[in-house]
Design an enzyme around this catalytic site. Sequence first.
Site: not given
Length: 193
Positions: A151-154
């Site tokens: 889950i690419p919160c970056h």
Amino acid sequence: MMPGRVGAINLPTAATLFDTAIGHCAIAWRGATVIRFQLPEASPAATLARIARRRAGHLDEEVREEKPTGVIAEAIAAIHAHLAGELDDLRWIPLDTGEIPQFHRAVYDVTRAVDPGHTLSYGQVADRVGAPGAAQAVGQALGRNPIPLIIPCHRVLAADHALHGFSAPGGIDTKQRLLAIERTSGFGEPTLF
């Protein structure tokens, strides 16, 4: 679309540590669904300890170290390749998000749809989950993301494209490194338009 609980609730929790281009990461799963992911801590032992710690409200949860097989082994191989620059959106990795609050799941669904090399602002994520003006709540949800990278919160930035706060180990440096691996342009510096 991320599946919620997929019948894995009664299965034991397993975890493993694996080396990547950015250091030792760890992954925890139940059955064939990922429940947590850990970016590198200061040492491999610290990374493994972090992924194996009990979650609040789950005092009976025992996390045991196991060798991954099947889809979990495939997920690790894809993560390893992704962090080496062979980009994969990682959306195909099955996740168990059934215990995550509904607003957070909505934020994670939007975030997971962002392709490598692209970004959204916190405000854009808020708009897409139907909560205009809730950029701060989006930031709080992303700060509690139990499955970073997958889950690419970056990939969520401030409105001015600046790198503000990142709760994963290494903070903003880790966020910047992940975005650089994904060949993301236009981050880290404010724009005029």
